[in-house]
Design an enzyme around this catalytic site. Structure first.
Site, PDB file in Angstrom:
ATOM      1  CG  LEU A 128      14.340  13.745 -11.819  1.00 34.19           C
ATOM      2  CD1 LEU A 128      15.854  14.751 -11.970  1.00 34.19           C
ATOM      3  CD2 LEU A 128      14.075  14.265 -10.321  1.00 34.19           C
ATOM      4  CB  SER A 135      15.606   7.643  -4.571  1.00 32.94           C
ATOM      5  OG  SER A 135      14.657   6.723  -4.647  1.00 32.94           O
ATOM      6  CD1 TRP A 159      12.211   4.730 -12.481  1.00 34.75           C
ATOM      7  CD2 TRP A 159      10.439   3.083 -13.286  1.00 34.75           C
ATOM      8  NE1 TRP A 159      11.951   2.289 -12.215  1.00 34.75           N
ATOM      9  CE2 TRP A 159      11.261   2.410 -13.263  1.00 34.75           C
ATOM     10  CE3 TRP A 159       9.451   2.465 -13.681  1.00 34.75           C
ATOM     11  CZ2 TRP A 159      11.382   1.065 -13.334  1.00 34.75           C
ATOM     12  CZ3 TRP A 159       9.150   1.442 -13.530  1.00 34.75           C
ATOM     13  CH2 TRP A 159      10.736   0.313 -13.064  1.00 34.75           C
ATOM     14  N   GLY A 341     -14.160  -8.747   1.742  1.00 35.18           N
ATOM     15  CA  GLY A 341     -14.753  -9.768   1.935  1.00 35.18           C
ATOM     16  C   GLY A 341     -13.660 -10.824   0.737  1.00 35.18           C
ATOM     17  CD  GLU A 365       5.329  13.267  -8.493  1.00 41.08           C
ATOM     18  OE1 GLU A 365       6.859  13.035  -8.926  1.00 41.08           O
ATOM     19  OE2 GLU A 365       4.963  13.794  -8.857  1.00 41.08           O
ATOM     20  CB  THR A 367      10.988   5.453  -2.213  1.00 41.56           C
ATOM     21  OG1 THR A 367      12.156   6.676  -1.042  1.00 41.56           O
ATOM     22  CG2 THR A 367      10.534   5.381  -3.462  1.00 41.56           C
TER      23      THR A 367
END
Lengths: 379, 259
Positions: A128, A135, A159, A341, A365, A367
């Site tokens: 997509l 976005s 991506w 630590g 999926e 932001t």
């Protein structure tokens, strides 16, 4: 995974989670560090999960799926993520990639392809996002032009999880005018001429899982592989993402639980000032907060899933679950590094990896800023 | 090809296991009971043969009520059905008695092939395949790391300390297998669902024509008289290095035949 109290809808769900735990303990846990360090995709391991039926859990039994409610499927993802979030994400992305065909394909298309897609041997990808925008998906620019019985597709997708290893790609592309109504969805096999996965991105985490651009250089996809009608692509993509968001929420809950379990084990063993550090209130309270936040995220995720399973509107609740669970996972993984630590900052302990892996869940999926937009609009 | 696979439920070998104080038998009540690990390799081998040659795979278990869990687990891997020998007279039965009962049960199934694990992790006797073959008049091909079937002809690579022997026999036969023979599959979710509906035929001793005095504590030829805990591990040898530490280490390793 530590004893998480679960209310399951059926005895078969209990059996499924038991099988998942066995696979997670025996196949995922011993391999995660090694594959992630080498950045190698565990294709055979994914097949093992597929043969056990884990790659088609929410889909119809008519086509070979397990027909499990999302409530159960998400808890499977959560258990996998507790051992290796990269594998859970792979299962989630694959399940997302089966969504367009399963929910919007014609009967003929489903009969022809769906059994293979969810049968366990094949792996899917979902294309997509583009370099210019993820976005703002409604303005995507990849172009598909009808030529005879084919679409000729030109553009670049970005991506893309499973780029180069997937067997099929959902390609969202523009067949019409500008805006969301000009977008369509094509189901392209990996051997489509002109569909060219590019070099892998060098990612902060999830290094075993390949992510890359997919170039479409005049890729020829038969018109019979159009899923839904022309112009329905955006609606299909957003519907799939609502479900995909729940999958990412499950990955986040599992990852955080894995981090908490590890840090708790460490805090019980590690002695300072003559006693285990978990007995220091500062540390004990940090672990208690983490356990509480994980439980809250799990409850929110399952609430959204149960709305979906009941056929009710769940889009906003899915956005809330994705937002809350992934922000929670980032915070918990940060705190679990703190519990260890200096030891938490080196790769000898997995919390260093968990910390890097948590970050991407706030991005994929949709932001977490997009999730907030979705939620704000609903108010 | 008709195949019977022997499956035994045993206490999990990864957890603490005990013998009972009163009768020196394995404490099965307090243990996490699982399928004997080697039996999973026997099931896998049977399923592979079925995939290649067709036929039917039946699981055979002798054990208490709770062995049902292990039978269902075994069936979830793919076998067609199971026989569960269940009888109140069975507790305390030794190897000889067990082989009598299992041979009687196998007799009712008339298989071409019986496959079992080379040993069970609870008692590790490694004798059941031989005893069954003797009682049934079947060939015994034991300790297999490879099994090939051509028609009625069986060829086994039999694992030994030094390497392996190739042995052949015609069916019917009993083959016991080691964990080098294959990699057992995981059950599938569908397999788990299907296993709930597969037939499990429960047989009593009377059904098999075995009398109660041939089994149990009374019918056993062997008796465990006593047992004791394994002694705690003793402290190792401590080498203090005063310039000769290296030599002392090599001497020790050499005396233990490590080098």
């Amino acid at each position: 995974m530590s004893s998480v109290a679960r209310l399951l809808p059926t005895p078969e769900a209990h059996d499924l989670l038991e099988l998942t735990s066995e696979l997670a303990d025996k196949e995922l846990a011993p391999n995660a560090d090694d594959y992630e360090a080498r950045g190698e995709f565990p294709r055979e391991l994914i097949r093992t999960l597929g043969r056990s039926g884990l790659l088609g859990l929410p889909y119809s039994a008519e086509y070979g799926g397990a027909e499990q409610p999302y409530e159960v499927y998400l808890q499977v993802l959560e258990i996998l993520a507790g051992r290796w979030v990269g594998i859970a994400e792979a299962v989630s992305v694959h399940t997302l990639a089966c969504y367009p065909l399963a929910h919007h394909g014609s009967t003929e298309q489903r009969e022809r392809w769906l059994p293979d897609l969810i049968g366990g041997e094949l792996l899917g990808a979902y294309c997509l996002s583009e370099p210019a925008g993820g976005s703002d998906a409604a303005n995507l620019t990849t172009r598909a032009v009808r030529e005879g019985d084919d679409y000729v597709v030109t553009g670049t997708k970005a991506w893309i999880t499973h780029a180069g290893v997937a067997d099929f790609y959902n390609v969202f592309c523009r067949t019409g005018g500008p805006g969301p109504k000009g977008i369509s969805c094509l189901l392209a096999p990996a051997d489509t001429p002109g569909l060219n996965p590019q070099a892998r991105e060098k990612t902060m985490g999830l290094r075993a899982s390949p992510v890359a651009q997919v170039a479409l250089d005049g890729a020829v996809v038969p018109a019979g592989r159009l899923i839904g009608a022309e112009g329905e692509g955006f609606r299909i993509a957003m519907g799939a993402l609502d479900s995909g968001r729940l999958g990412i929420a499950a990955c986040a809950v599992g990852l955080a639980q894995g981090a908490l379990d590890y840090a708790t084990g460490y805090a019980k063993e590690r002695v300072q000032f003559g006693r285990p550090i978990i007995e220091m209130q500062g540390l004990g309270f940090m672990l208690a907060d983490a356990a509480t936040e994980i439980a809250a995220a799990r409850a929110l995720m399952l609430h959204a899933a149960r709305l979906r399973d009941a056929g009710l509107a769940y889009s906003t609740e899915a956005a809330k679950a994705k937002l809350f669970a992934t922000d929670m996972a980032m915070k918990v993984c940060t705190d679990m590094v703190q519990v260890l630590g200096g030891a938490g900052y080196v790769a000898d302990h997995p919390v260093e990896r968990y910390f890097r892996e948590a970050k991407v869940l706030q991005i994929v999926e949709g932001t977490n800023q997009i999730q907030r937009m979705v939620i704000a609009r609903s108010l | 090809m008709k195949i019977v696979v022997l499956v035994k439920q045993v206490p999990d070998s990864g957890a603490e296991r005990n013998l009972r104080a009163d009768d020196n038998s394995v404490d099965r009540a307090s243990a996490n009971n699982v399928i004997n690990e080697m039996d999973e390799y026997a099931i896998e081998e049977a399923l592979r043969l079925q995939e290649a040659h067709g036929g039917e795979v039946t699981v055979l278990t002798m054990g208490p009520d709770r062995a049902t869990e292990s039978i269902r687990k075994a069936l979830s891997m793919g076998p067609d059905g199971a026989v569960h020998v269940l009888d109140d007279a069975l507790p305390g039965t030794d190897y000889l008695g067990t082989s009598r009962v299992l041979a009687a049960a196998i007799g009712t199934l008339s298989p071409d092939l019986v496959i079992c694990g080379a040993e069970a992790t609870d008692a590790r006797g490694q004798v059941m395949a031989h005893m069954l073959a003797e009682r049934l008049g079947f060939a015994a091909l034991t300790g297999a790391r490879k099994l090939t079937v051509e028609g009625a002809q069986l060829t086994v690579e039999r694992q030994t300390e030094e390497g392996y022997e190739v042995v052949t026999a015609a069916t019917p036969a009993v083959v016991s297998v080691w964990d080098t023979i294959n990699e057992p599959r995981y059950p599938s979710f569908k397999g788990i669902m299907a296993a709930k509906k597969k037939p499990v035929d429960t047989k009593s001793l009377a059904d098999l024509g075995v009398s109660a005095d041939q089994v149990g504590w009374g019918g056993s030829a062997t008796t465990v008289l006593s047992h004791s805990k394994r002694p705690a591990r003793s402290a190792g040898v401590k080498v203090t290095d005063s310039g000769e530490g290296g030599v002392a280490l090599v001497d020790y390793l050499s005396s233990e035949k490590f080098v």
